[in-house]
Write a protein that holds these residues in place. Structure first.
Motif, mmCIF file in Angstrom:
data_model
loop_
_atom_site.group_PDB
_atom_site.id
_atom_site.type_symbol
_atom_site.label_atom_id
_atom_site.label_comp_id
_atom_site.label_asym_id
_atom_site.label_seq_id
_atom_site.Cartn_x
_atom_site.Cartn_y
_atom_site.Cartn_z
ATOM 1 N N VAL A 1 -80.973 49.006 13.276
ATOM 2 C CA VAL A 1 -82.096 49.061 12.356
ATOM 3 C C VAL A 1 -83.377 48.768 13.139
ATOM 4 O O VAL A 1 -83.398 47.912 14.015
ATOM 5 N N GLU A 2 -84.433 49.505 12.823
ATOM 6 C CA GLU A 2 -85.742 49.263 13.434
ATOM 7 C C GLU A 2 -86.722 48.825 12.349
ATOM 8 O O GLU A 2 -86.630 49.272 11.209
ATOM 9 N N LEU A 3 -87.655 47.956 12.721
ATOM 10 C CA LEU A 3 -88.687 47.476 11.809
ATOM 11 C C LEU A 3 -90.058 47.799 12.370
ATOM 12 O O LEU A 3 -90.233 47.869 13.587
ATOM 13 N N ALA A 4 -91.035 47.969 11.465
ATOM 14 C CA ALA A 4 -92.418 48.202 11.879
ATOM 15 C C ALA A 4 -93.359 47.637 10.815
ATOM 16 O O ALA A 4 -93.087 47.754 9.619
ATOM 17 N N ALA A 5 -94.436 47.017 11.264
ATOM 18 C CA ALA A 5 -95.471 46.570 10.331
ATOM 19 C C ALA A 5 -96.227 47.809 9.865
ATOM 20 O O ALA A 5 -96.739 48.574 10.681
ATOM 21 N N LEU A 6 -96.263 48.023 8.557
ATOM 22 C CA LEU A 6 -96.954 49.193 8.006
ATOM 23 C C LEU A 6 -98.381 48.849 7.604
ATOM 24 O O LEU A 6 -99.282 49.663 7.735
ATOM 25 N N ASP A 7 -98.556 47.649 7.077
ATOM 26 C CA ASP A 7 -99.886 47.125 6.749
ATOM 27 C C ASP A 7 -99.763 45.606 6.670
ATOM 28 O O ASP A 7 -98.745 45.051 7.089
ATOM 29 N N ALA A 8 -100.746 44.939 6.123
ATOM 30 C CA ALA A 8 -100.758 43.476 6.113
ATOM 31 C C ALA A 8 -99.576 42.872 5.361
ATOM 32 O O ALA A 8 -99.149 41.769 5.673
ATOM 33 N N ASP A 9 -99.024 43.572 4.377
ATOM 34 C CA ASP A 9 -97.939 43.002 3.579
ATOM 35 C C ASP A 9 -96.671 43.836 3.554
ATOM 36 O O ASP A 9 -95.689 43.444 2.935
ATOM 37 N N SER A 10 -96.620 44.980 4.211
ATOM 38 C CA SER A 10 -95.451 45.862 4.129
ATOM 39 C C SER A 10 -94.772 46.037 5.479
ATOM 40 O O SER A 10 -95.427 46.208 6.496
ATOM 41 N N ILE A 11 -93.437 46.030 5.427
ATOM 42 C CA ILE A 11 -92.605 46.255 6.609
ATOM 43 C C ILE A 11 -91.771 47.509 6.363
ATOM 44 O O ILE A 11 -91.167 47.662 5.296
ATOM 45 N N GLY A 12 -91.740 48.397 7.357
ATOM 46 C CA GLY A 12 -90.906 49.589 7.275
ATOM 47 C C GLY A 12 -89.567 49.325 7.934
ATOM 48 O O GLY A 12 -89.481 48.580 8.916
ATOM 49 N N ILE A 13 -88.513 49.919 7.393
ATOM 50 C CA ILE A 13 -87.160 49.794 7.932
ATOM 51 C C ILE A 13 -86.593 51.198 8.073
ATOM 52 O O ILE A 13 -86.686 52.006 7.148
ATOM 53 N N ARG A 14 -86.001 51.484 9.235
ATOM 54 C CA ARG A 14 -85.375 52.802 9.446
ATOM 55 C C ARG A 14 -84.163 52.671 10.348
ATOM 56 O O ARG A 14 -83.969 51.658 11.026
ATOM 57 N N ASP A 15 -83.362 53.718 10.403
ATOM 58 C CA ASP A 15 -82.175 53.795 11.252
ATOM 59 C C ASP A 15 -82.596 54.385 12.595
ATOM 60 O O ASP A 15 -83.146 55.490 12.640
ATOM 61 N N SER A 16 -82.315 53.679 13.677
ATOM 62 C CA SER A 16 -82.742 54.159 15.000
ATOM 63 C C SER A 16 -82.056 55.465 15.396
ATOM 64 O O SER A 16 -82.585 56.209 16.208
ATOM 65 N N LYS A 17 -80.884 55.753 14.830
ATOM 66 C CA LYS A 17 -80.194 57.005 15.146
ATOM 67 C C LYS A 17 -80.849 58.203 14.486
ATOM 68 O O LYS A 17 -80.610 59.332 14.882
ATOM 69 N N LEU B 1 -87.357 52.764 4.449
ATOM 70 C CA LEU B 1 -87.612 51.845 3.349
ATOM 71 C C LEU B 1 -88.909 51.106 3.639
ATOM 72 O O LEU B 1 -89.250 50.869 4.793
ATOM 73 N N SER B 2 -89.581 50.693 2.598
ATOM 74 C CA SER B 2 -90.767 49.858 2.733
ATOM 75 C C SER B 2 -90.577 48.649 1.829
ATOM 76 O O SER B 2 -90.294 48.806 0.637
ATOM 77 N N VAL B 3 -90.674 47.454 2.394
ATOM 78 C CA VAL B 3 -90.506 46.215 1.636
ATOM 79 C C VAL B 3 -91.660 45.274 1.964
ATOM 80 O O VAL B 3 -92.314 45.412 2.999
ATOM 81 N N THR B 4 -91.890 44.311 1.091
ATOM 82 C CA THR B 4 -92.912 43.310 1.392
ATOM 83 C C THR B 4 -92.344 42.333 2.419
ATOM 84 O O THR B 4 -91.124 42.195 2.566
ATOM 85 N N ARG B 5 -93.243 41.647 3.099
ATOM 86 C CA ARG B 5 -92.809 40.631 4.065
ATOM 87 C C ARG B 5 -91.983 39.548 3.376
ATOM 88 O O ARG B 5 -90.978 39.085 3.910
ATOM 89 N N ALA B 6 -92.395 39.150 2.173
ATOM 90 C CA ALA B 6 -91.661 38.117 1.428
ATOM 91 C C ALA B 6 -90.251 38.580 1.090
ATOM 92 O O ALA B 6 -89.283 37.813 1.219
ATOM 93 N N ASP B 7 -90.102 39.840 0.669
ATOM 94 C CA ASP B 7 -88.772 40.367 0.346
ATOM 95 C C ASP B 7 -87.894 40.442 1.586
ATOM 96 O O ASP B 7 -86.689 40.157 1.518
ATOM 97 N N LEU B 8 -88.468 40.815 2.728
ATOM 98 C CA LEU B 8 -87.686 40.873 3.968
ATOM 99 C C LEU B 8 -87.245 39.476 4.386
ATOM 100 O O LEU B 8 -86.089 39.281 4.776
ATOM 101 N N ARG B 9 -88.139 38.486 4.285
ATOM 102 C CA ARG B 9 -87.759 37.101 4.606
ATOM 103 C C ARG B 9 -86.617 36.636 3.708
ATOM 104 O O ARG B 9 -85.662 36.009 4.172
#
Length: 67
Positions: free
Chosen positions: A22-38, A45-53
């Motif tokens: 899984v790869e993560l990336a900061a999309l903006d101040a409150d959103s984190i992107g999640i994707r499959d490296s393959k 997916l896009s989730v808030t930092r709080a939801d990812l924590r």
């Protein structure tokens, strides 16, 4: 492929030894992107930092383990 300006900076865990993870990336101040490296061009997916924590805490505590 050349990185475009403003494109997210995708990263994997420092514990990763392979490229299938899984790869993560900061999309903006409150959103984190999640994707499959393959499949980097695939769904993301896009989730808030709080939801990812919360998700990481629950995984570490074993709350999402299957019985």
């Amino acid at each position: 492929m050349t990185k475009q300006a403003g494109e997210p900076q995708w990263r994997t865990s420092s514990y990763t030894e392979r490229q299938d993870c899984v790869e993560l990336a900061a999309l903006d101040a409150d959103s984190i992107g999640i994707r499959d490296s393959k499949n980097p061009a695939g769904p993301r997916l896009s989730v808030t930092r709080a939801d990812l924590r919360d998700l990481v805490s629950r995984v570490k505590a074993g709350q999402l383990d299957r019985c």
